[in-house]
Design a protein around this motif. Structure first.
Motif, short mmCIF file in Angstrom:
data_model
loop_
_atom_site.label_atom_id
_atom_site.label_comp_id
_atom_site.label_asym_id
_atom_site.label_seq_id
_atom_site.Cartn_x
_atom_site.Cartn_y
_atom_site.Cartn_z
N CYS A 448 0.85 -1.19 0.00
CA CYS A 448 0.00 0.00 0.00
C CYS A 448 0.88 1.23 0.00
CB CYS A 448 -0.91 0.02 1.22
SG CYS A 448 -1.96 1.50 1.31
N TYR A 457 3.51 7.47 -8.32
CA TYR A 457 2.65 6.33 -8.62
C TYR A 457 3.26 5.49 -9.73
CZ TYR A 457 -1.58 3.64 -9.75
OH TYR A 457 -2.49 2.63 -9.98
N PHE A 461 4.45 1.71 -9.29
CA PHE A 461 3.82 0.74 -10.18
C PHE A 461 4.89 -0.12 -10.84
CE2 PHE A 461 2.34 -0.82 -14.21
CZ PHE A 461 1.06 -1.26 -13.95
N PRO A 471 -2.30 -3.46 -9.05
CA PRO A 471 -3.17 -2.62 -8.22
C PRO A 471 -4.55 -3.25 -8.08
CG PRO A 471 -2.02 -1.29 -9.85
CD PRO A 471 -1.80 -2.72 -10.23
N ARG A 472 -5.01 -3.35 -6.86
CA ARG A 472 -6.34 -3.91 -6.57
C ARG A 472 -7.37 -2.82 -6.32
NH1 ARG A 472 -8.65 -4.99 -1.69
NH2 ARG A 472 -6.68 -5.02 -0.53
N ILE A 474 -7.80 1.67 -5.94
CA ILE A 474 -7.19 2.99 -6.11
C ILE A 474 -8.12 4.04 -5.53
CG2 ILE A 474 -6.26 4.66 -7.76
CD1 ILE A 474 -5.93 2.30 -9.74
N ALA A 488 -3.01 3.57 -3.35
CA ALA A 488 -3.28 2.29 -4.01
C ALA A 488 -2.91 1.13 -3.11
CB ALA A 488 -2.51 2.19 -5.33
N TRP A 490 -1.92 -2.84 -3.63
CA TRP A 490 -1.51 -3.85 -4.61
C TRP A 490 -1.71 -5.25 -4.06
CZ3 TRP A 490 0.88 0.86 -4.44
CH2 TRP A 490 1.24 1.48 -5.64
N ALA A 500 -2.89 -1.31 -16.63
CA ALA A 500 -3.30 -0.27 -15.69
C ALA A 500 -3.13 1.09 -16.33
CB ALA A 500 -2.46 -0.35 -14.42
#
Length: 643
Positions: A448, A457, A461, A471-472, A474, A488, A490, A500
């Motif tokens: 996170c 970001y 990423f 990412p799960r 956002i 985010a 993850w 994404a």
């Protein structure tokens, strides 16, 4: 149309029946504090314990060149037939805005406090364990360690393996006594009572007492010194054990007066002795129920019972000569007739590391100081007391908590093996607040990051992509200059394709939709809409995992969204994301639907108190918070619960 009208909407459960919502019962007369909004209080007493020396806004109609409400997913497809080889999607589709200067509100550094003394020479007690049917020694660190350095080293090694919560909910209760008395004498515990504006002639000074953590009651009995006492043992998943003690409780008017009248007095000639004065107090004519309590105010548990965290176990009182005794005159009359020294004496113990005791006292605040010393502010949330705090800084499911507390106390719940199911960062004025939920039973591998600018970001990423994470969830807010800030969560990626995007305009997102959804048969697994510089942008994830038909809409007004919600719910789809699209004084709504596979509830436009009530009701029915978003200057919430 009024801004996000008062319509609340909900999903129907799998069995096509709506569960009955049962309100949680609260003790009569309690003035409840919303502790999930961080109403933990510093020790700044206003009274002494005698134990020793948010108008409606119009919703804009959808705007933009793309009729985004016509975006509709392809029906289910066969993954094996369409894509037999899993491959990675190049991440260069992440669109970045030009770099801008990010202005972030500065937060004062946490106050650092130096605890003065761990080894206090006070308060070792032999108390019967009714389950084990034997007396155990609950001792001061001084009875276990021969020097302060060893005691401090051991205290530094302690961290809570189960969450502990304050043993009260009444908004007028404060901690008024700490590890040491103001005169420097040892106490080894914390005392709680109502503030002086919460009692007076004819006002009952008591308040409900609640189990600080889940566990088994090992002691629930009368003791001449402690009065009615309850001790609960708490066991963590790793086997670590703790005990909490609750002293001077009310046990019922008749019970308490009768027991106090027959206590054994050590020296009847010592008129200042607490036991002498207490016995006189019990034998005063017409004993006051205001000070002794009613017959209904008695222990609500017995030895052997299992309790949950936050379950009421008793009422605060002044029983036992160690409770009332300090607040009595020589003739047994109360020094303060409005309270009679009514308070809760609370203790926390860990298994003793030495042979001199069975259990050893620790400070639940991790401060080991006096209540009115120069370290009094060290009991506030955000202060660094030198040792780990056992009392939870916020509930595992929380809302409107300052972001700095989430980061400062990050290890409190993660150290217990809990993970973030959902996290929303939103603003109140210039302050960043957070709402979310740490939960047990989630996949152990996750990441996170909070309030990342666009460049950050992208960097994270790339880093987490390289480690196999996707990412799960956002959340997007804006900094004080109007630039987007991303939060985010993850999760570990399986053997699936994904792509994404973030900072994608309507045109760019429509092109991505055509590529990934229409051509590659992916589905949207995450999508949020946000504004920067008055322009609409998108962030989200396309994925090939768990293929199935889905629907996604955005830029809808409230009425249209509600109609679509009802239509899709009847068609057997459930909401997995509701996104409130904030654009100054205008709000639209978007959502993501997947085939329904579990019971769920979804609500929006909830005030903090509405949200708290829904949370309480649904949690009691076995639902867990799945997703939350704070908006409207943190004055409203949208949330989804699933079972």
């Amino acid at each position: 149309m009024k801004h996000l009208s008062s319509v609340v909407w909900l999903a129907i459960c799998l069995l096509s029946t709506t569960p009955v919502i049962v309100k949680a019962q609260q003790p009569a007369g309690e003035n409840e504090a919303n502790l999930s909004e961080l109403l933990y209080r510093p020790i700044k007493p206003t009274a002494k314990i005698m134990e020793g020396t948010e108008p409606s806004r119009q919703v804009a109609t959808p705007r933009g060149a793309v009729n985004v409400r016509n975006l509709r997913a392809a029906p289910k497809w066969n993954l094996a037939a369409d894509n037999t080889t899993a491959r990675q999607i190049n991440i260069d589709n992440l669109q970045l805005l030009p770099d801008k200067v990010i202005t972030v509100k500065k937060v004062n550094a946490p106050l650092y406090c130096t605890p003065p003394t761990v080894t206090i020479g006070c308060c070792s007690y032999s108390i019967k364990d009714e389950v084990a049917n034997k007396s155990l020694m609950y001792a001061s660190p001084a009875a276990v360690f021969s020097n302060e350095n060893d005691a401090r080293t051991f205290a530094s090694s302690l961290s809570p393996k189960v969450p502990f919560f304050l043993p009260y909910t009444n908004s007028k209760v404060y901690p008024a006594g700490a590890w040491k008395y103001d005169n420097g004498n040892g106490h080894g515990s914390v005392d709680y009572l109502k503030t002086s504006d919460a009692y007076g002639p004819g006002i009952d000074p008591t308040f409900g007492v609640y189990a600080s953590a889940a566990g088994k009651v090992v002691t629930a009995m009368w003791d001449p010194f402690f009065g009615n006492v309850v001790i609960i043992e708490h066991k963590a998943a790793d086997g670590t054990s703790y005990r909490t003690g609750y002293f001077h409780l009310r046990g019922g008017f008749d019970h308490d007066v009768a027991n106090a009248k027959v206590i054994k007095v050590n020296d009847p000639n010592d008129k200042d002795a607490r036991d002498t004065k207490y016995k006189k107090f019990a034998n005063l004519p017409n004993p006051s129920q205001l000070l002794w309590g009613t017959n209904a105010q008695k222990l609500k548990v017995k030895a052997g019972d299992y309790v949950y965290a936050g379950q009421q176990i008793a009422w605060a009182g002044n029983t036992g000569f160690g409770g009332a005794g300090w607040g009595l005159n020589q003739d047994g009359t109360p020094t303060n007739p409005n309270t009679g020294n009514n308070h809760l004496h609370f203790m926390l113990w860990v298994k003793s590391p030495g042979t001199g005791a069975d259990w050893m006292e620790v400070d639940p605040y991790g401060v080991y100081a006096t209540s009115e010393s120069s370290n009094s502010s060290c009991y506030e949330i955000g202060a660094n007391g030198g040792f780990n705090r056992f009392f939870a800084p916020f509930y595992p499911s929380f809302h409107n908590v300052p972001v700095q507390y989430i980061t400062q106390y990050w290890g409190y719940y993660t150290g217990m093996g809990m993970a973030l199911q959902t996290l929303s960062v939103h603003k109140s004025g210039n302050q960043y607040l957070a709402s979310g939920s740490f939960q047990q039973g989630l996949p152990g591998a996750w990441y996170c990051r909070i309030n990342m600018n666009s460049t950050q970001y992208q960097q994270y990423f790339d880093e987490y992509y390289g480690k196999g994470y996707i990412p799960r969830q956002i959340s997007v807010t804006n900094d004080n200059a109007g630039n987007p800030l991303f939060t985010a969560i993850w999760q570990k990626r399986g053997n699936e394709n994904f792509a994404a995007v973030h900072n994608a305009t309507d045109e760019v997102y429509a092109a991505k939709w055509k590529t990934y959804v229409e051509q590659q048969k992916m589905r949207v697994t995450e999508h949020v809409v946000y504004y920067a510089g008055g322009k609409r942008y998108h962030a989200g994830v396309f994925g090939s995992s768990n293929p199935g038909g889905f629907y996604m809409y955005y830029g809808m007004n409230t009425n249209d969204f509600t109609k679509k919600f009802e239509e899709l719910n009847k068609a057997g789809l459930m909401t997995v994301n509701v996104n409130i699209e904030e654009n100054g004084s205008q709000n639209n709504v978007g959502g993501l639907w997947w085939p329904k596979n579990k019971a769920y509830y979804s609500y929006m436009n909830m005030t903090p108190s509405d949200y708290q009530a829904k949370f309480t009701d649904l949690t009691a029915q076995g639902y867990r918070l799945f997703r939350i978003q704070g908006y409207d200057n943190s004055s409203h919430f949208a949330a989804i619960w699933m079972k």
